[in-house]
Design a protein around this motif. Structure first.
Motif, short mmCIF file in Angstrom:
data_model
loop_
_atom_site.label_atom_id
_atom_site.label_comp_id
_atom_site.label_asym_id
_atom_site.label_seq_id
_atom_site.Cartn_x
_atom_site.Cartn_y
_atom_site.Cartn_z
N GLU A 1 27.14 2.97 -25.13
CA GLU A 1 26.46 4.26 -25.01
C GLU A 1 26.92 5.24 -26.08
O GLU A 1 26.11 5.94 -26.70
CB GLU A 1 26.69 4.85 -23.63
N VAL A 2 28.21 5.30 -26.30
CA VAL A 2 28.74 6.21 -27.34
C VAL A 2 28.22 5.80 -28.72
O VAL A 2 27.83 6.65 -29.53
CB VAL A 2 30.28 6.22 -27.30
N LEU A 3 28.19 4.51 -28.99
CA LEU A 3 27.70 4.04 -30.29
C LEU A 3 26.20 4.31 -30.43
O LEU A 3 25.73 4.65 -31.52
CB LEU A 3 27.99 2.56 -30.45
N ASP A 4 25.44 4.14 -29.35
CA ASP A 4 24.01 4.47 -29.42
C ASP A 4 23.80 5.94 -29.73
O ASP A 4 22.92 6.31 -30.53
CB ASP A 4 23.34 4.12 -28.09
N GLN A 5 24.58 6.80 -29.09
CA GLN A 5 24.47 8.23 -29.37
C GLN A 5 24.80 8.53 -30.82
O GLN A 5 24.13 9.34 -31.48
CB GLN A 5 25.41 9.01 -28.43
N ALA A 6 25.82 7.87 -31.35
CA ALA A 6 26.18 8.08 -32.75
C ALA A 6 25.07 7.58 -33.67
O ALA A 6 24.74 8.21 -34.68
CB ALA A 6 27.49 7.35 -33.07
N LYS A 7 24.46 6.44 -33.34
CA LYS A 7 23.35 5.93 -34.15
C LYS A 7 22.18 6.90 -34.14
O LYS A 7 21.55 7.16 -35.16
CB LYS A 7 22.89 4.57 -33.60
N ILE A 8 21.88 7.43 -32.97
CA ILE A 8 20.75 8.36 -32.87
C ILE A 8 21.02 9.61 -33.69
O ILE A 8 20.14 10.12 -34.40
CB ILE A 8 20.49 8.70 -31.39
N GLU A 9 22.22 10.15 -33.60
CA GLU A 9 22.54 11.37 -34.35
C GLU A 9 22.49 11.14 -35.85
O GLU A 9 22.10 12.03 -36.60
CB GLU A 9 23.93 11.87 -33.93
N LEU B 1 19.48 12.21 -3.69
CA LEU B 1 19.92 13.59 -3.47
C LEU B 1 19.05 14.59 -4.21
O LEU B 1 18.97 15.76 -3.82
CB LEU B 1 21.38 13.74 -3.91
N GLY B 2 18.40 14.18 -5.27
CA GLY B 2 17.64 15.12 -6.08
C GLY B 2 18.54 15.89 -7.03
O GLY B 2 19.78 15.82 -6.96
N ILE B 3 17.92 16.65 -7.92
CA ILE B 3 18.65 17.43 -8.92
C ILE B 3 18.51 18.90 -8.57
O ILE B 3 17.39 19.39 -8.36
CB ILE B 3 18.09 17.17 -10.33
N PRO B 4 19.62 19.65 -8.48
CA PRO B 4 19.51 21.08 -8.19
C PRO B 4 18.64 21.79 -9.23
O PRO B 4 18.60 21.41 -10.40
CB PRO B 4 20.97 21.56 -8.24
N LEU B 5 17.94 22.83 -8.78
CA LEU B 5 17.02 23.53 -9.67
C LEU B 5 17.73 24.12 -10.88
O LEU B 5 17.20 24.12 -12.00
CB LEU B 5 16.28 24.63 -8.89
N GLU B 6 18.95 24.64 -10.66
CA GLU B 6 19.66 25.27 -11.78
C GLU B 6 20.14 24.27 -12.81
O GLU B 6 20.49 24.64 -13.93
CB GLU B 6 20.85 26.08 -11.26
N ALA B 7 20.17 22.98 -12.46
CA ALA B 7 20.66 21.97 -13.39
C ALA B 7 19.55 21.19 -14.05
O ALA B 7 19.80 20.37 -14.94
CB ALA B 7 21.60 21.01 -12.67
N GLN B 8 18.29 21.41 -13.65
CA GLN B 8 17.21 20.59 -14.18
C GLN B 8 16.91 20.85 -15.65
O GLN B 8 16.40 19.98 -16.34
CB GLN B 8 15.94 20.83 -13.35
N SER B 9 17.26 22.04 -16.13
CA SER B 9 16.98 22.36 -17.54
C SER B 9 17.91 21.64 -18.51
O SER B 9 17.62 21.55 -19.70
CB SER B 9 17.07 23.87 -17.76
N ARG B 10 19.03 21.13 -18.04
CA ARG B 10 20.00 20.47 -18.92
C ARG B 10 20.15 18.99 -18.61
O ARG B 10 21.18 18.38 -18.95
CB ARG B 10 21.35 21.17 -18.84
N VAL B 11 19.15 18.40 -17.98
CA VAL B 11 19.24 17.00 -17.60
C VAL B 11 19.38 16.10 -18.82
O VAL B 11 20.16 15.15 -18.82
CB VAL B 11 18.00 16.61 -16.76
N PHE B 12 18.63 16.41 -19.90
CA PHE B 12 18.63 15.56 -21.08
C PHE B 12 19.63 16.02 -22.15
O PHE B 12 19.57 15.53 -23.28
CB PHE B 12 17.22 15.51 -21.69
N SER C 1 20.11 11.33 -22.20
CA SER C 1 19.90 11.81 -23.58
C SER C 1 19.50 10.65 -24.49
O SER C 1 18.57 10.76 -25.29
CB SER C 1 21.16 12.49 -24.09
N ILE C 2 20.20 9.52 -24.35
CA ILE C 2 19.85 8.35 -25.15
C ILE C 2 18.46 7.85 -24.79
O ILE C 2 17.65 7.49 -25.66
CB ILE C 2 20.90 7.25 -24.94
#
Length: 1008
Positions: free
Chosen positions: A479-487, A634-645, A667-668
């Motif tokens: 996962e870390v390497l994929d993120q680095a590749k994407i960046e 459980l679902g995602i709290p409303l205040e946290a939905q804007s930073r999911v990705f 994010s990946i």
């Protein structure tokens, strides 16, 4: 600005490039060529660098030069605006002067025309007198007749105030003349003044005319001037001159201006000579004097004449008119108006009254002063303002350009640093990845080899725990390497054919255990509109779906996780829309409305046709898939939905502590979806659940997968009994994949009528465990009824978790032929049905998609060369390959591998590490391919027999790269150096099988 910009560092590169200047030399003049010759001696780039470094690189010097240039600009345009004002004002004055000249000339012409009319009438009157007075023996004209005629014809002489006629009398005729008329010839002005011009003159006491050779007494006069009768006109100085000039010239003669009687206005007298006969035009003055017999005079009121003229014009008040007698230019006599000498703009027009001796002029000027030249003022001022604005804009632009250049230099410096940092980070990640994965390969390999030994339950549990921890660490590194590749923008997608349904079965197998532990319903449904085989990067699609299902399992404690796949075009059909917001869910728990997860996608805003959902997928090579993962977690709290990705962000701090994870999976996934030209969205309700939906664009492949549609199930029919329609639809989907026709029934009480109706032979009845348990009392009676009727009793199968048999009552199991383990997958369903229907023992089918027997078949007795400088990796790779029956030979370096693979050799394949000292795997592979090319060339030309090389016409040993560096050791780099593929460390059975099957089977076919 252009001059300054031309010397700036970046833009001047193209302008003064010596090569470009040399290319254009042929088009220039000799002078320019000579300059270019100097430029070759002193290169333009050196001049540019000198000028820039010494004059323009410094902000202070550059600012001083620009301030001077700006001052020059302002001064030049200030002078320019003054020039514009002067030019436009001059044009306005010229137009005003032309207008004044036109108006003045017009008035002079009209005055002259009217004066000529009066002159013509006086001349006609002179001819009348000559005809009717002198030519007759007895005159037909007397004073009364003359006065009356003159009065009645005054309208024809509008400019004359009176007329009089004087006759020529010789001295010898004087006495008789005086007796005839009864009065004496009187002298006009003894004091050299004309008595007739004075209002208070005493006409009766005038002296008699002195004795002279000739007299000119007035005999006829208009009533207004009849007091001048008997006056000798030759006794007046001006009158005498007029009479003498008139009879000599034969033309009208004017006097100097004088003040008229009574009116006190200035006027002139026009005198015509009357001749006794018509004289030729060439008559001499003496002949004219001899022929003269009288003199007719007309008095003109100049002031009345000009006033009348101005009244006839509409614009009489716009200019002031003055008339002058300029016979004496040093002392002009004002005949009308005031003196205008030296007053502003004026114009002089010449007047011709018929007397060449007397000179007259009309002077005109405007009554009002010239208005201010507003057009010139506004134009010049506007030009100056515009120039100042342009200067300000240029100034601001130059400052902005200078700032941009400075920012550009800073940005390039920062970019260079960032690139260096990025390279350093990539190198660091590659090094760390390699250093971690290399020992990890040894750990997991040895653990796998340990699993193949005899272990007790406790030891096996320890080994599995260690193996799971190691795989979790490898997953984190990936996962870390994929993120680095994407960046860094180095992530690339494959385009290979794959079976999406098989990929989804593999994903269900991956989460089978976790779903069973939590008691979750895990299901997948793929629309029949989705093609069997697609072209795309199935590994990245697997990664996205695995991440989404993994998150759902992580945060879901009860209910279900439901994966659906449709075409984009289907989403507008009524069936799918109804399914999307249906309350009858897979497990009965409420879910979030999945339509909200895709309503913001751009592809739906473009509009879709719902008339025939299958038409777009048939007519187009591109396939737009929409994939949804629905859970009841459980679902995602409303205040946290804007930073999911957002990378490395968690819903709350306690999430990573309780559930684990790095926060970069979504994010990946979003980046991967973007690379596949898709979109991703979600809808979530706390304590209800979440639904993540994404779209991908793939390509249609025209191959058909028939892996599970064997002839053993062809023609069979199954009755699916499930009170939940959505869950029944999933069962029907998997049965259809095996070629089984499925009927759905949601009411258990209608099962018996459906079986006994005789319309369709039912081979099996698949009952959902929950439906069986809720209606456990009716199933024995249904089966007993079937036995009494002596019908062919179909096989009764129970669909439920693998632990369903243990939780079922003992009496119920006698009616059940088999239990179908859930989640449903085509391979396991095929195995279960074979066992239940007696079609085979199913020993060759297992949970794994890649059976071990297939690897054994491929690698049995194959000669494999493993090259790696790490002893542990050699043992792990050799052990992994030996498990599948391969005969493994090891080599510790690339040079040794070259010697061992020098043709002819015994090896069928080579596994080669990339990073090795002295000679890496890429260099070794290139050398091996060169040796093979030389031998193939010899075989092609018949220089050596191919029997010497194991009867192979074309040598090519499959070389498979082994690497822990998943950043630099990409598939493209391996192909460029001649490798056939690569596997990443640590080894995975599925990846190993896929690569080995790809090149060993291909190699076997090529050698046949």
């Amino acid at each position: 600005m252009v001059w300054w910009w031309g010397f700036s560092e970046k833009p001047m590169n193209w302008f003064i490039d010596a090569q470009i200047m040399d290319q254009q030399t042929g088009y220039l003049s000799d002078e320019c060529n000579s300059l270019l010759g100097w430029s070759k001696i002193f290169p333009a780039r050196d001049w540019r660098n000198y000028l820039y470094n010494n004059y323009f690189e410094s902000k202070k010097v550059r600012g001083i030069w620009w301030k001077k240039l700006l001052a020059w600009w302002v001064a030049a345009w200030f002078l320019g605006s003054l020039s514009i004002f002067w030019f436009m004002n001059s044009q306005a004055m010229d137009k005003r002067r032309e207008m004044l000249a036109s108006m003045c000339d017009e008035r002079a012409r009209m005055l002259q025309d009217q004066f000529n009319v009066s002159m013509n009438h006086l001349q006609a009157l002179a001819i009348l007198i000559s005809t009717f007075h002198h030519a007759k023996e007895h005159s037909a004209i007397d004073q009364i007749t003359f006065a009356r005629y003159a009065e009645r014809t005054a309208f024809e002489r509008p400019l004359t105030s009176g007329v009089a006629y004087a006759v020529k009398v010789l001295h010898s005729e004087r006495e008789q003349f005086e007796k005839q008329h009864g009065w004496r010839i009187r002298r006009m002005d003894p004091t050299e003044q004309t008595p007739a011009r004075e209002e208070d003159a005493d006409f009766d006491n005038q002296e008699t005319s002195p004795v002279k050779d000739e007299y000119a007494p007035v005999i006829f006069a208009q009533d207004t001037y009849k007091h001048v009768i008997s006056f000798d006109m030759l006794t007046g100085k001006e009158d005498r001159e007029n009479i003498l000039r008139a009879r000599e010239s034969g033309k009208g003669v004017l006097t100097a201006p004088f003040q008229l009687l009574k009116s006190k206005r200035l006027g002139v007298i026009l005198t015509y000579a009357v001749y006794k006969s018509l004289l030729p035009s060439y008559a001499t003055p003496a002949e004219r004097i001899q022929a003269a017999i009288g003199y007719l005079g007309g008095i003109f009121d100049i002031e009345a004449l000009v006033d009348k003229l101005l009244h006839q014009l509409a614009c009489k008040h716009s200019i002031v008119v003055s008339v002058y007698d300029t016979t004496n230019p040093d002392a002009p006599i004002s005949m009308y108006g005031s003196n205008m000498t030296g007053i502003g703009m004026y114009h002089n027009s010449t007047l011709h009254f018929g007397d060449p001796v007397r000179k007259h002029e009309m002077h005109c000027r405007f009554k009002q002063k010239s208005p201010l030249p507003w057009l010139a003022i506004t134009t010049s001022f506007g030009t100056l303002v515009i120039a100042l604005l342009v200067g300000y804009i240029i100034h601001a632009t130059v400052n902005r350009i200078a700032k941009v250049e400075d920012d550009y230099r800073q940005m390039m410096e920062l970019k260079k640093r960032a690139e260096e940092a990025d390279v350093a980070k990539s190198q660091f990640l590659a090094t760390v990845s390699h250093e971690i994965r290399t020992p990890m390969n040894g750990v997991l390999g040895m653990l796998q080899m340990l699993m193949d030994t005899d272990l007790d339950i406790t030891q096996e549990d320890y080994v599995r725990t260690a193996q799971a921890s190691g795989k979790a660490l490898v997953s984190l590194i990936n996962e870390v390497l994929d993120q680095a590749k994407i960046e860094s923008g180095k992530l690339e997608l494959e385009a290979v054919p794959f079976d999406l349904r098989a990929v989804l079965d593999d994903i269900l197998s991956l989460f089978y255990g976790k779903a069973q532990e939590k008691g979750l319903e895990l299901a997948v449904y793929v629309s029949d509109q989705v093609p069997e085989i697609l072209i795309g990067d199935h590994g990245r699609i697997r990664q996205i779906i695995t991440n989404l299902i993994g998150n759902s399992i992580k945060f879901t404690e009860r209910g279900h996780i439901y994966l659906t796949v449709h075409l984009i075009e289907e989403m507008s059909s009524p069936d799918v829309v109804t399914e999307a917001h249906s309350t009858n869910t897979l497990s009965g728990f409420p879910v979030a409305d999945r339509r909200c997860s895709w309503e913001s996608f751009n592809i739906f805003n473009q509009g879709l046709s719902a008339t025939d959902p299958s038409l777009p997928s048939i007519s187009s090579e591109l396939i737009n898939l929409i994939i949804s993962v629905e859970d009841t977690g459980l679902g995602i709290p409303l205040e946290a939905q804007s930073r999911v990705f957002t990378p490395f962000m968690q819903v709350r701090p306690s999430v990573s502590r309780i559930h684990g994870g790095t926060g970069i999976g979504l994010s990946i996934s979003k980046c991967l979806v973007g690379l596949m030209k898709g979109e991703i969205g979600f809808v979530s309700k706390p304590q209800i659940g979440s639904t993540f939906t994404f779209t991908v664009v793939l390509t249609r492949a025209y191959a058909i997968s028939n892996d599970y549609k064997s002839s053993e199930f062809h023609g069979m029919a199954a009755l699916v009994v499930d009170h939940r329609p959505e869950r029944a639809k999933v069962t029907k989907y998997h049965l259809n994949r095996l070629g089984i026709y499925a009927l759905l029934e949601i009411d258990p009480n209608k099962v018996l009528p459906r079986l006994t109706s005789g319309t369709l032979t039912t081979n099996m009845v698949i009952i959902e465990k929950e439906t069986w348990s809720n209606n456990a009392s009716i199933w024995p009676s249904i089966i007993s009824k079937l036995k009494v009727d002596q019908l062919d009793i179909p096989k009764v199968l129970l669909a439920g978790p693998a632990s369903s048999a243990k939780s079922m009552p003992v009496g119920s199991m006698e009616y059940i032929s088999a239990i179908i383990s859930k989640p449903l997958r085509a391979s396991m369903l095929q195995l279960s049905l074979r066992r239940a229907m007696g079609c085979g023992d199913g020993e060759h089918a297992q949970d794994e998609r890649l059976p071990r027997l297939s690897l054994n078949r491929l690698l049995h007795e194959k000669q494999i060369l493993v090259v790696d400088d790490n002893i542990v990796n050699l043992r792990v790779a050799a052990g992994a390959l030996k498990r599948y029956g391969a005969e493994v030979t090891c080599a510790e370096s690339g040079k040794k591998a070259i010697k061992m693979l020098k043709p002819p050799h015994k090896f069928d394949a080579c596994f080669m590490d990339i990073q090795m000292p002295e000679m890496d795997g890429f260099q070794a592979t290139r050398r091996i391919r060169e040796m093979e090319a030389d031998v193939n060339n010899l075989i092609k030309h018949g220089k050596v027999p191919f029997e010497c090389y194991r009867d192979v016409l074309h040598l090519h040993i499959p070389i498979l790269a082994m690497t822990a560096d998943v950043i630099h050791a990409t598939h493209e780099e391996c192909l460029r150096c001649g490798m056939d593929g690569y596997v990443s460390k640590p080894f995975e059975g599925e990846q190993l099988y896929r690569e080995v099957a790809r090149f060993l089977e291909t190699s076997a076919k090529g050698n046949q």
